[in-house]
Design an enzyme around this catalytic site. Structure first.
Site, PDB file in Angstrom:
ATOM      1  N   ASN A 264       0.837  -1.204   0.000  1.00  0.00           N
ATOM      2  CA  ASN A 264       0.000   0.000   0.000  1.00  0.00           C
ATOM      3  C   ASN A 264       0.875   1.258   0.000  1.00  0.00           C
ATOM      4  OD1 ASN A 264      -2.352   1.444  -0.081  1.00  0.00           O
ATOM      5  ND2 ASN A 264      -3.081   0.841   1.948  1.00  0.00           N
TER       6      ASN A 264
ATOM      7  N   HIS B 267      -8.414   4.034   7.816  1.00  0.00           N
ATOM      8  CA  HIS B 267      -8.804   2.670   7.479  1.00  0.00           C
ATOM      9  C   HIS B 267     -10.212   2.348   7.953  1.00  0.00           C
ATOM     10  CE1 HIS B 267      -4.488   1.833   6.663  1.00  0.00           C
ATOM     11  NE2 HIS B 267      -4.999   0.909   5.865  1.00  0.00           N
TER      12      HIS B 267
END
Length: 508
Positions: A351, A382
């Protein structure tokens, strides 16, 4: 119960045109819609590069087409839920235009992150984990990154002196507010509206206006030869890079259908399995189930990268052998992940663009407690599932222990090739098992499942990492850890020579 689960598989707020295909494949309709839209975007990207290139169409036409197609994809996938994404983009543009330029980055961050957090909370506490397989929070998370990135870069370009900025911040600073179509195109273009990755505003505008490749070739040539670059921009085709990434996607998709679906993550907390299987069996299943879960992320991120490349976006520069490198906005390095011999190396290759974003909007700007604030922002971005926070909290002692242990023993194994190989093999296995333990709560989501898993593993990674961190803490200088945390190199899958360093460092 089985009927209810089947109903949820074929339930969506988006289009149901592909419901027959969903039933035939045995996949949730949202996943089928997602894959169909990404494949359509890939086809449209090739067409966009060939028939709406800067030599054939004006920037306004390119912006408009990219925006309208992106909005169409959102509506197809999420139906009326796409209004959430459109609303936060419009609200943020209003802040950009009407807000105090000295505080526009703060207002935008609070608005975008606040709205994203509210949506996350609704998923957990209102719908009680009953979410669709692909929901609108994914695109909203990407839009949040873009909105805040642009706001901070605009503040850099309009409110700060050059000497107050780092080299990366100077290169990416925006000196004028974007027009409405530029803003919408940057945030909602069809290339990245579903999966991202997040890119810098100036890079995107260079791409739309036809300067993307020429600017990077000039910088590359200037760095290599000391002159201004090419007299005429060569036509560098992304076709080879796109084909290579599509091959990776096909392999990941095949792996998903053959292996991943046969190793469900939730079996790690199955009561019968936990109570009857010996520890080594539980550890082995946990390891392979986590390994099997990665290819779906590999598929999504690699396909997104290929879509951008197919349109001509994502050119980084020339690699060490003089070949074009199309990894400017790549989100992962699969080889780096699978061969990682340290916790840090794994994170640096996973990521990537989110790590770059965290560094750009938080770590590089926080006056103090930078690492803690960056962890908090990452956790909020998140979502609010408890499993996410278990993962981030667990990562703290592991990171400390890994740094201390590496500095204490690594130099003893560098004397010979055999010792180094043995060290690499042991640290690879330790890293992969540690990653498995750390990210399991991230996939299990709930508190009950996480505690069940930790108990089945006897909390062994927590215990070992805390003891190692405490025992080795005093052997190192206090400033060493923070120094290493602030300079984490991100590889670009081959030996690419970066033309500027905005995407070459991350934090988490």
């Amino acid at each position: 119960m089985g009927e209810r689960a089947e109903d949820l598989m074929f339930k969506t707020t988006g289009s149901k045109w592909l419901l027959p295909a969903s039933r035939f494949l045995g996949l949730p309709i949202d996943q089928v819609n997602f894959m169909s839209c990404q494949l359509f975007a890939l086809t449209a990207a090739f067409w966009f590069r060939l028939y709406l290139s800067p030599s054939h169409a004006s920037p306004l036409v390119r912006h408009t087409f990219a925006t309208l197609l992106g909005i169409g994809i959102l509506i197809f996938c999420f139906g009326w839920y796409s209004a959430h994404i459109l609303a936060v983009v419009v609200a943020s543009y209003f802040i950009i235009i009407k807000g105090d330029i000295n505080n526009v980055h703060r207002y935008t961050m609070v608005t975008a992150m606040g709205y994203l957090t509210a949506c996350h909370v609704s998923r957990v506490f209102i719908y009680n984990y009953g979410i669709l397989s692909t929901d609108f929070s994914g695109p909203l998370m990407i839009v949040t990154q873009k909105i805040t990135t642009l706001a901070f870069q605009l503040h850099d370009g309009t409110c700060k002196k050059s000497e107050q900025l780092t080299l990366d911040q100077r290169l990416l600073a925006i000196i004028a507010r974007p027009s409405l179509i530029e803003y919408l195109s940057y945030n909602l273009n069809f290339l990245s509206v579903l999966v991202g990755p997040c890119s810098n505003y100036k890079d995107y505008i260079d791409f739309i206006e036809g300067r993307h490749i020429s600017q990077r070739l000039k910088r590359h040539a200037a760095a290599a030869n000391g002159h201004g670059g090419y007299d005429r921009t060569p036509d560098i085709s992304p076709l080879k890079a796109v084909c290579q990434k599509l091959v990776v996607c096909c392999c990941c998709l095949l792996f998903f259908f053959v292996v991943t679906r046969s190793l469900p993550i939730t079996f790690n907390v199955n009561p019968d399995f936990v109570s009857r299987a010996p520890f080594l069996s539980r550890l082995t299943y946990a390891f392979f189930s986590i390994q099997a879960a990665r290819p779906k992320f590999y598929f999504a991120w690699t396909l997104a990268d290929a879509v951008n490349n197919a349109a001509g976006f994502g050119f980084l520069g020339m690699d060490g052998s003089g070949k074009p490198c199309w990894d400017l906005i790549s989100n992962l390095n699969i080889i780096g992940i699978e061969t990682a011999t340290s916790f840090k190396t794994f994170i640096d290759n996973w990521n990537i663009q989110t790590g770059v974003w965290l560094k750009a909007v938080c770590y590089d700007r926080a006056p103090k407690h930078r690492l803690a604030l960056t962890f908090i922002l990452s956790a909020l971005w998140h979502g609010v599932y408890p499993g996410y926070y278990f993962t981030f909290i667990t990562a703290i002692p592991i990171t400390m222990a890994a740094r201390a242990l590496r500095r204490s023993i690594r130099h003893h194994f560098l004397g010979s090739r055999g010792l180094k190989l043995g060290y690499d093999l042991v640290t690879w296995a330790a890293t992969q098992l540690t990653i498995c333990y750390t990210v399991m709560p991230f996939l299990l989501l709930s508190v009950d499942h996480t505690i069940t898993y930790y108990r089945s593993m006897y909390f062994h990674v927590h215990i070992i990492s805390i003891l190692a961190a405490v025992a080795l803490h005093r052997k190192h200088k206090p400033g060493e850890d923070s120094k290493s945390a602030s300079s984490s190199s991100v590889p670009c899958s081959s030996q690419c020579q970066p033309v500027h360093s905005n995407n070459n460092k991350k934090v988490l």
